[in-house]
Design a protein around this motif. Structure first.
Motif, PDB file in Angstrom:
ATOM      1  N   ASP A 293      -2.554  23.599 -12.053  1.00 18.80           N
ATOM      2  CA  ASP A 293      -1.406  23.409 -11.162  1.00 18.80           C
ATOM      3  C   ASP A 293      -0.154  22.986 -11.931  1.00 18.80           C
ATOM      4  OD1 ASP A 293      -3.086  23.973  -9.000  1.00 18.80           O
ATOM      5  OD2 ASP A 293      -3.668  21.860  -8.823  1.00 18.80           O
ATOM      6  N   ALA A 294       0.102  23.660 -13.029  1.00 24.24           N
ATOM      7  CA  ALA A 294       1.295  23.337 -13.800  1.00 24.24           C
ATOM      8  C   ALA A 294       2.533  23.770 -13.041  1.00 24.24           C
ATOM      9  CB  ALA A 294       1.239  24.018 -15.156  1.00 24.24           C
ATOM     10  N   PRO A 295       3.542  22.918 -12.931  1.00 23.29           N
ATOM     11  CA  PRO A 295       4.771  23.311 -12.225  1.00 23.29           C
ATOM     12  C   PRO A 295       5.560  24.318 -13.045  1.00 23.29           C
ATOM     13  CG  PRO A 295       5.050  21.179 -13.258  1.00 23.29           C
ATOM     14  CD  PRO A 295       3.623  21.557 -13.477  1.00 23.29           C
ATOM     15  N   PRO A 296       6.372  25.139 -12.410  1.00 26.20           N
ATOM     16  CA  PRO A 296       7.212  26.081 -13.162  1.00 26.20           C
ATOM     17  C   PRO A 296       8.255  25.318 -13.985  1.00 26.20           C
ATOM     18  CG  PRO A 296       7.798  26.108 -10.837  1.00 26.20           C
ATOM     19  CD  PRO A 296       6.558  25.274 -10.953  1.00 26.20           C
ATOM     20  N   ILE A 297       8.393  25.679 -15.233  1.00 29.00           N
ATOM     21  CA  ILE A 297       9.323  25.010 -16.142  1.00 29.00           C
ATOM     22  C   ILE A 297      10.443  25.985 -16.483  1.00 29.00           C
ATOM     23  CG2 ILE A 297       9.607  23.872 -18.371  1.00 29.00           C
ATOM     24  CD1 ILE A 297       7.870  22.318 -16.414  1.00 29.00           C
ATOM     25  N   ASP A 298      11.663  25.642 -16.098  1.00 29.46           N
ATOM     26  CA  ASP A 298      12.804  26.501 -16.402  1.00 29.46           C
ATOM     27  C   ASP A 298      13.872  25.775 -17.207  1.00 29.46           C
ATOM     28  OD1 ASP A 298      13.719  24.773 -14.502  1.00 29.46           O
ATOM     29  OD2 ASP A 298      14.628  26.298 -13.211  1.00 29.46           O
ATOM     30  N   ASP A 523      13.195  30.318 -20.142  1.00 28.46           N
ATOM     31  CA  ASP A 523      12.701  31.422 -19.319  1.00 28.46           C
ATOM     32  C   ASP A 523      11.340  31.025 -18.760  1.00 28.46           C
ATOM     33  OD1 ASP A 523      11.695  33.752 -18.209  1.00 28.46           O
ATOM     34  OD2 ASP A 523      12.449  35.049 -19.809  1.00 28.46           O
ATOM     35  N   PRO A 524      11.205  30.842 -17.436  1.00 27.35           N
ATOM     36  CA  PRO A 524       9.914  30.406 -16.865  1.00 27.35           C
ATOM     37  C   PRO A 524       8.756  31.331 -17.196  1.00 27.35           C
ATOM     38  CG  PRO A 524      11.672  30.269 -15.237  1.00 27.35           C
ATOM     39  CD  PRO A 524      12.227  31.015 -16.404  1.00 27.35           C
ATOM     40  N   ALA A 528       5.357  30.146 -19.079  1.00 28.17           N
ATOM     41  CA  ALA A 528       4.027  30.333 -18.496  1.00 28.17           C
ATOM     42  C   ALA A 528       3.109  31.110 -19.420  1.00 28.17           C
ATOM     43  CB  ALA A 528       4.155  31.040 -17.152  1.00 28.17           C
ATOM     44  N   SER A 529       3.681  32.010 -20.245  1.00 27.28           N
ATOM     45  CA  SER A 529       2.847  32.809 -21.146  1.00 27.28           C
ATOM     46  C   SER A 529       2.385  32.040 -22.372  1.00 27.28           C
ATOM     47  CB  SER A 529       3.624  34.056 -21.581  1.00 27.28           C
ATOM     48  OG  SER A 529       4.721  33.692 -22.415  1.00 27.28           O
ATOM     49  N   GLY A 530       3.002  30.896 -22.638  1.00 31.00           N
ATOM     50  CA  GLY A 530       2.634  30.114 -23.815  1.00 31.00           C
ATOM     51  C   GLY A 530       3.232  30.634 -25.098  1.00 31.00           C
TER      52      GLY A 530
END
Length: 756
Positions: A293-298, A523-524, A528-530
């Motif tokens: 449940d990682a929040p979106p990081i922008d 870039d979110p 998310a892709s690491g």
């Protein structure tokens, strides 16, 4: 007989060895501060250095000479052993001096457990050396009994004050200190009786052989030591010094000085970054989620600015050295997700504030500073290309339902951040915009979300070429009505610097703690892709955060880069002119605490740099010469007088009274020489000091003659007569000389040096 005498001599020296051990034990509380016990080895070395110097010089030269030799040995030990210095240059010595003089400051401000750096190790080294040297010197030069253990106990108390409520580890250290101190006291109490027993054991013709007698320190001291040791082992954990929660924590009360980090506010760098046509690479970052449940990081922040004076947003961050753990700050609201960031700085990065996600829990890197309240990470000494570090953060996941239900009021820790400065009046344009009916919602969170949505709408324009800044004057222009027939220039156009600063001021108008955050957009999808993300200068961004009671800091961002460079006016009915702050708003003319409004902060404007002054050390050296040196002279003369009166054979003590009298007359201006007889000294004394001191001095003549020309040792009665005469001369001089002359004689250092 010979064996008994050797045993007595051994015990005379054993107390000094125990004192050295006590000096090392006194630094044991620092075990709770360091990640390893390596510092104990350095402390033990310093204590041994003090013992060696005292053993070589005590009893052979004046105390001042011994002190100078001990200080020189300590300096050499710190330079070459603690700091591992090689070929010394001026810069190295300056760094070492800064490290040693600032060791207590860094000890109180660094996060724990700390790495055993030379600067931090210097503090226990100094304490161990001081306790060892003073204790051994007192043991060697005086017959004091309990005073010799006071330096070690004092060092132990200082260590406890600096460690606060950190665990001592076990009751072993205080028990060893207690047992060792008792052992030293017993040894010194029985030293005189043991010497007397040795003299009494000399056989005479026709007398019976002396009967074996167990010394008092064996009959009484050994059982007492066993009892104390047993009590310490079985009940030591109940001692107040071992119970961590019973001790005051100086670390919690100490406010370390704020280091100057950057000359200008990071918020002022936003416009420069957005308009940097070269758009250089500033850093690379890889974000990894360590949980579900990682929040979106922008975005990723670099600085949180909480203090506003109407012109500049700055921070009063209390920066601490990063150890193996970060100091605990305000608890993060649940739920959170652990996220790791691996950052590598590039050549285009200019700020000392480093990128990190919200609420860091651990940091791995060299020379880093940390602020526990804001969670900011700072590099000590400035950034450089290729610098790498890793951060693990507890990133909160916000829930709108929870934020809408936030209780009224503010947390006491951040209540002052809901205040606006008293030095400037809030412009009418800001209060007019803040009081629009469209923003009147049921909860503060919903009201702020309405303002955020309005700023993102076409009622505002986005332009990076506008006037930079975030003062009241700039915000007044930014929030005035859009361009129209009556005002062709208009307002409501700016970049993220103005959007963030205006939103934070409006939140404070509504009585909510707020701050401005500076960072970079991400870039979110790449986060998310690491993947490793290249962050460039034009990615710089600013936004606001508002604190809700029991929840913490929540981000708000009114900037919409997709908006055109001009703003569209909303319907006129939604704008309510306000000529003065309405009564429903919190009073802004409230005094901000001094700690909340520093005049020259960590991120103050460039004018602060002009106020920087170089530290001048010569006044401190002058104070040492003026105040410390005279005190050392007085103490040394007192110790020397006591040694002359109590140490050595009776004949030596009688001669000691004569030399003490001659030194005293010398400091009062009487011409003296080592070859003078008592009659010659009386003749020299009379015209300078008067008849009364000369009369008391004449009483020494028969005593000196009787001592020097008789075969047997003088009696103790004769020794007392000599020192009574010396005391009489002292009293007579007080009545015959003025106060200025007596004060000058007290601090005169000449008696400590051989007379030519």
């Amino acid at each position: 007989m010979h064996m008994l005498r050797r045993t007595v001599e051994f015990f005379f020296h054993l107390d000094r060895l125990i004192l050295v051990g006590l000096a090392v034990v006194a630094t044991a509380p620092f075990t709770g501060l360091f990640a390893s016990a390596v510092f104990l080895a350095y402390a033990a070395g310093a204590a041994v250095v003090a013992l060696v110097v005292a053993a070589l010089f005590s009893g052979r030269v004046p105390f001042v000479v011994t002190l100078v030799a001990a200080v020189v040995a300590l300096v050499a030990y710190i330079v070459f052993v603690v700091f591992h210095a090689g070929a010394l240059v001026t810069s190295d010595l300056n760094d070492i001096w800064s490290g040693v003089s600032g060791s207590w400051n860094e000890m109180l401000s660094t996060s724990l457990p700390a790495v055993s750096s030379p600067t931090l190790v210097s503090l226990p080294v100094l304490l161990a050396w001081a306790a060892s040297f003073i204790g051994v010197e007192l043991a060697a030069r005086t017959r004091l009994i309990t005073a010799v253990v006071v330096p070690s106990i004092a060092a132990f108390v200082v260590a406890l004050l600096l460690t606060g409520q950190r665990p001592v580890g076990s009751p072993i250290a205080p028990v060893l200190l207690l047992v060792g101190a008792l052992a030293v006291v017993l040894i010194r109490m029985n030293a005189a009786s043991a010497t007397a027993a040795t003299s009494a054991a000399r056989p005479t013709v026709g007398s019976d052989p002396p009967r074996s007698r167990v010394p008092t320190y064996v009959r009484v001291g050994v059982p007492l030591l066993l009892v104390v040791t047993a009590l310490g082992v079985f009940a030591g954990d109940r001692l107040p010094v071992v119970q961590d929660d019973q001790r005051a924590d100086l670390r919690e009360r100490y406010q370390p000085p704020v280091d100057q980090v950057d000359g200008i506010s990071p918020l002022a760098q936003v416009s420069a970054g957005l308009n940097n046509d070269a758009n250089p690479l500033v850093f690379k970052v890889t974000v990894t989620a360590n949980g579900a449940d990682a929040p979106p990081i922008d975005r990723i922040r670099i600085a949180a600015l909480e203090h506003y004076d109407g012109a500049v947003w700055g921070t009063g961050a209390q920066l601490t050295k990063v150890g193996t753990e970060l100091p605990t700050g305000p608890p993060a609201p649940a739920p959170t997700t652990s996220m790791s960031q691996a950052v590598t700085l590039a050549g285009g990065y200019r700020s000392s504030f480093l990128p990190a996600l919200d609420r860091p829990t651990s940091v791995d890197g060299e020379g880093l500073l940390f602020d526990r309240q804001s969670g900011m990470v700072v590099i000590d000494g400035g950034p450089y290309a290729g610098f790498r570090y890793q951060v693990t953060s507890a990133v909160p996941r916000y829930d709108d339902a929870t934020l809408k239900a936030a209780p009224n009021g503010n947390d006491p820790l951040v209540a002052d951040l809901a205040l606006l400065p008293t030095t400037a009046i809030v412009p009418t344009e800001i209060t007019t915009y803040a009081q629009q009916p469209d923003f009147a919602k049921a909860t503060p969170f919903e009201s702020l979300k309405a303002i955020e949505a309005d700023m993102k709408s076409n009622h505002f324009g986005y332009d990076t070429k506008g006037t930079p800044g975030h003062s009241y004057g700039v915000l007044r222009t930014f929030l005035r009505a859009p361009a129209g027939e009556n005002d062709p220039a208009g307002g409501r156009v700016g970049d993220s610097e103005q959007f963030a600063a205006a939103f934070a001021v409006i939140a404070r108008l509504k009585g909510l703690p707020s701050r401005v955050v500076v960072g970079y957009r991400l870039d979110p999808a790449l986060v998310a892709s690491g993947a490793e993300i290249d962050v460039r200068a034009q990615d710089v961004h600013a936004w606001s955060e508002v604190n809700f009671k029991g929840i913490g800091w929540v981000p708000f961002d009114g900037t919409n880069p997709q908006n055109p460079k001009t703003a569209t006016a909303p319907p006129q009915s939604t704008i309510v002119p306000v000529t003065s702050p309405p009564s429903s708003l919190p009073q802004t003319a409230r005094k901000v605490p001094a700690a909340a409004a520093p005049t020259c902060d960590v991120v103050a404007n460039a004018n602060c740099l002009a106020d920087e002054t170089e530290v001048v050390w010569w006044p401190l050296l002058l104070l040492l010469v003026v105040f410390v040196a005279p005190i050392v002279v007085v103490i040394a003369k007192m110790v020397r007088r006591r040694l002359r009166r109590t140490r050595g054979t009776p004949a030596r003590r009688v001669v000691g009274a004569w030399r003490e009298t001659m030194d005293r007359l010398r400091t009062h201006g009487v011409p003296t020489s080592r070859s003078m007889t008592t009659a010659e000294l009386v003749e020299s004394c009379t015209p300078v000091a008067g008849a009364e001191p000369a009369s008391r001095l004449a009483e020494l003549g028969p005593v000196i003659d009787s001592t020097l020309y008789r075969e047997e040792e003088p009696s103790d009665v004769l020794v007392e007569r000599a020192w009574d005469a010396e005391a009489g001369v002292k009293e007579a001089l007080k009545g015959q000389t003025g106060i200025i002359k007596r004060i000058r004689a007290v601090f005169d250092p000449r008696p400590l040096f051989p007379q030519r």
